[in-house]
Scaffold this active site. Structure first.
Site, PDB file in Angstrom:
ATOM      1  N   GLY A  47       0.837  -1.188   0.000  1.00  0.00           N
ATOM      2  CA  GLY A  47       0.000   0.000   0.000  1.00  0.00           C
ATOM      3  C   GLY A  47       0.872   1.238   0.000  1.00  0.00           C
ATOM      4  N   TYR A  49       1.492   3.143   2.406  1.00  0.00           N
ATOM      5  CA  TYR A  49       2.209   3.291   3.668  1.00  0.00           C
ATOM      6  C   TYR A  49       3.398   2.344   3.773  1.00  0.00           C
ATOM      7  CZ  TYR A  49      -1.009  -0.482   3.822  1.00  0.00           C
ATOM      8  OH  TYR A  49      -1.700  -1.603   3.467  1.00  0.00           O
ATOM      9  N   LYS A  67       1.765  -5.491   8.980  1.00  0.00           N
ATOM     10  CA  LYS A  67       1.749  -4.269   8.194  1.00  0.00           C
ATOM     11  C   LYS A  67       3.014  -3.525   8.580  1.00  0.00           C
ATOM     12  CE  LYS A  67      -2.068  -1.057   7.325  1.00  0.00           C
ATOM     13  NZ  LYS A  67      -3.382  -0.659   7.847  1.00  0.00           N
ATOM     14  N   ASP A 165     -15.277   4.569   6.846  1.00  0.00           N
ATOM     15  CA  ASP A 165     -14.663   4.208   5.566  1.00  0.00           C
ATOM     16  C   ASP A 165     -14.977   2.757   5.202  1.00  0.00           C
ATOM     17  OD1 ASP A 165     -13.289   4.685   3.274  1.00  0.00           O
ATOM     18  OD2 ASP A 165     -11.297   4.481   4.130  1.00  0.00           O
TER      19      ASP A 165
END
Lengths: 393, 318
Positions: A47, A49, A67, A165
């Protein structure tokens, strides 16, 4: 790199040229990397990030996903660091089977990296949708995911959290087909003594925003925002389309602001009724969560008429086998003598040719297609991309 | 003429169909191998009912009755779940079976006599019950509707926690029932519900924890229903709850404290929470809990304590 080896030819041949035949590849060594008590595996996704990789908890043998957040990259995203902080804070307190669980947080100050260890998931709903030809699920499968989304959402709301979201891109699927709501980066936790769910800000994805936000209302009901975006998500799952579209964000918001939804008539009546309720322009009249759960379309158990949409394979692996294993194997059994292997491009080409031929004959002979994939040596076509170093000879 | 003939043969076809079930029975007599699976739902249910009745009467042929019960239970279970080499029966057969079970009142009878059925049989009863309960026709759940008209089933199940040998089987059935709002409502609003405060404290650990998970399910599953119930019965529930929090049993104390935290922090229970934290005695209790030796109790108590604390923070103007 830039060494000109012949003085006379320097003006002509500034760069040292290497024939592709002379390039020698070295197979990448699967060297085991251990962070804390976790063994690192292969990449699962990427992603803005940073990366997401697979991990194995060496104490409990649980498969995990991590992550990896790089501070350098986070700074470039608006509100990046703040959002991560908020996500960690919220996820720590949450525990529900339909909300992603944050297992562990580690920080490496030298590399400025943060590791968020989470439950292992095999796919994103968005990717599953995109893997199909008409970008939608059969009714029963959409229903299966939707009821789980509602369960998770009910839990979030009862904990006073507004996700803000909800979209297929933020819904993960585990190996046993459980849906997990993820990415609470822009979520908001209500104050425990707040009398209602009034919110003032929203940073969610434009196509999933309700009319009250598109119209720029100063304050709005937070729970109803999640209902709307779940409605858009359901619309997307069963039709493959979005209820509102626009070339630019302004046109999109104008379209949403008018709030006139066209629901395809070929859908079942109950489903149309539910979608109309969830996508009601006025949040006052939008169907509340407790009524969604009791809605006929939700209670009903739809027949499994069409074939299930499978989770897309990861690098050709439909079963999503654990990718940590080769690293562990190397760690414990990797032999020292022939650990590095050099192969030239010509050899590689020849090998590929042979394996292709073998595959063809195999196909003719036994008509089993699966064998051609695993043919040949370790450095078959799949591995070229992974070859890390190249030595000019 | 031709038309008439065609009509006749069509009629004949119908007649063949109508005797089909009979011919099947003949087949089953001829082929004993397949005979069992061909038994109709009505027959199985009838046989099972007779066997359970015999068991209840406690005749001298009790062992034979027990055998019959187990055998017929297995037959019913196989109709619903299938076996390793046969698929579950078609929807029509299952519908017939369910209808027979309702009409014969067999579900209640089985549960009432659960302690007389052998070990495997008890498990089969639970499996059959849960499967029938989950059955849906469109948006309707016929078994749920049926049990609503026969709440004795629920009360008998709740009483099951009194008897060690059937407590866990009743527990699995109860939790399945608790998933349905209508049934959860009946259970919550019955007087028997308050027996749970006793069940969760019994000395047998597995039964106590099973009872606790049912108790928790009832209080947390259907948010609106639970909030309403807690508001209406605040005094009664929390005076009972106080006893759990002061229990001698460490597990009970810890579990009930954890559940209390979950209940108070749930936004649906907002009014209950404000009421709870307005009582200084509760604050005192939590502060005493913070002093407990066990870390886990301290931790759970802190979750509740922080609610009091944030209220305090709200109370003072900044």
């Amino acid at each position: 790199m830039l060494s000109g080896n012949n003085d006379e030819e320097q003006d002509i041949m500034f760069f040292h040229r290497v024939d592709s035949d002379e390039i020698i590849y070295q197979t990448e060594k699967k060297s085991c990397k251990i962070i804390g008590k976790y063994v690192m595996g292969d990449l699962l996704g990427e992603g803005s990030y940073g990366k997401v990789k697979e991990m194995l908890d060496s104490e409990t043998l649980c498969r995990r996903a991590v992550k990896i957040l790089k501070k350098r990259k986070l700074r470039r995203i608006p509100n990046g660091e703040q959002n991560v902080q908020r996500e960690i804070q919220l996820l720590k307190t949450l525990r529900h089977k339909n909300v992603i669980e944050l297992v562990d947080v580690m920080y490496n100050p030298e590399k400025e990296k943060m590791y968020l260890v989470m439950e292992y998931c095999v796919g994103v709903l968005q990717d599953m949708l995109e893997s199909t030809s008409n970008k939608k699920f059969p009714n029963w499968q959409a229903h299966w995911y939707f009821i789980q989304l509602m369960e998770g959402l009910q839990y979030l709301h009862s904990s006073g959290i507004i996700h803000k979201d909800i979209k297929p891109g933020n819904l993960l699927i585990t190996l046993d087909d459980t849906l997990k709501i993820s990415d609470l980066g822009v979520a908001e936790a209500l104050d425990r003594f707040a009398p209602d769910d009034t919110c003032y800000t929203s940073q969610g994805s434009p196509a999933f925003q309700p009319p009250e936000i598109a119209n720029g209302m100063e304050k709005f009901s937070g729970f109803k925002v999640d209902i709307w975006s779940s409605g858009v998500t359901l619309y997307n799952l069963v039709t493959g389309k979005y209820p509102f579209e626009g070339e630019t964000i302004f046109k999109l918001f104008e379209c949403i602001g008018q709030g006139d939804v066209v629901i395809p008539e070929e859908l079942e009546d109950q489903l149309i009724d539910l979608l109309k309720g969830m996508l009601h322009k006025d949040p006052e009249f939008r169907i509340p969560l407790e009524n969604i759960i009791r809605h006929p379309w939700v209670i009903r158990k739809p027949p499994k008429t069409l074939e299930r949409v499978p989770i897309p394979p990861l690098r050709g692996d439909e079963l999503h086998t654990m990718t940590v294993l080769p690293y562990l194997y190397d760690y414990h059994y990797g032999d020292q003598s022939s650990s590095t292997q050099y192969i030239s491009e010509r050899q590689l080409n020849e090998e590929n040719k042979i394996s292709m031929q073998e595959a063809c004959t195999n196909n003719k002979g036994s008509s089993s297609k699966k064998t051609c994939k695993s043919d040949g040596r370790q450095t078959s076509c799949l591995n070229i991309r992974k070859l890390a170093t190249c030595h000019p000879s | 003429m031709a038309k008439g003939k065609a009509g006749q043969s069509w009629l004949k076809g119908v007649r063949v169909c109508s005797i089909h079930p009979l011919s099947q029975e003949c087949d089953s007599e001829k082929m004993p191998l397949f005979g069992k699976s061909q038994k109709s739902p009505a027959e199985v249910v009838k046989a099972l009912k007779e066997a359970v009745n015999a068991l209840e009467r406690g005749d001298k042929k009790i062992e034979k009755a027990q055998d019959d019960v187990s055998k017929n239970l297995v037959l019913i279970k196989n109709m619903l779940y299938g076996t390793s080499d046969s698929e579950p029966q078609t929807d029509i057969i299952v519908a017939q079976l369910a209808q027979e079970l309702y009409n014969s009142n067999l579900l209640l009878l089985l549960i009432q006599n659960l302690n007389r059925i052998d070990f495997e049989g008890k498990k089969d009863v639970a499996q059959v019950f849960n499967n029938i309960l989950r059955r849906q026709i469109g948006t309707r759940s016929p078994t749920v509707e049926y049990i609503c008209t026969k709440p004795e089933i629920l009360f008998t199940l709740m009483n099951g926690y009194e008897h060690q040998e059937i407590a866990l089987n009743c527990g699995t059935m109860l939790r399945e029932c608790a998933r349905y709002e209508a049934l959860a409502k009946i259970m919550l609003h019955s007087d028997d519900f308050f027996n749970f405060f006793r069940y969760v404290e019994v000395s047998t650990f597995d039964i106590a924890s099973d009872a606790f998970s049912t108790f928790k399910e009832l209080l947390t599953r259907h948010k609106m229903l639970c909030a309403e119930f807690l508001e209406l019965n605040y005094d009664k529930v929390f005076s009972h709850y106080q006893r759990l929090l002061n229990s001698e049993n460490y597990v009970t104390r810890r579990q009930s404290l954890k559940l209390l935290g979950e209940l108070l922090l749930d936004r649906h229970n907002f009014t209950v929470m404000t009421r709870y934290i307005s009582n200084p005695d509760n604050l005192k209790l939590m502060m005493n809990m913070l002093k407990e030796k066990s870390r886990n109790i301290q931790f759970e108590a802190f979750h509740v304590f922080k609610v009091f604390e944030s209220r305090q923070a709200c109370g003072f103007p900044h």
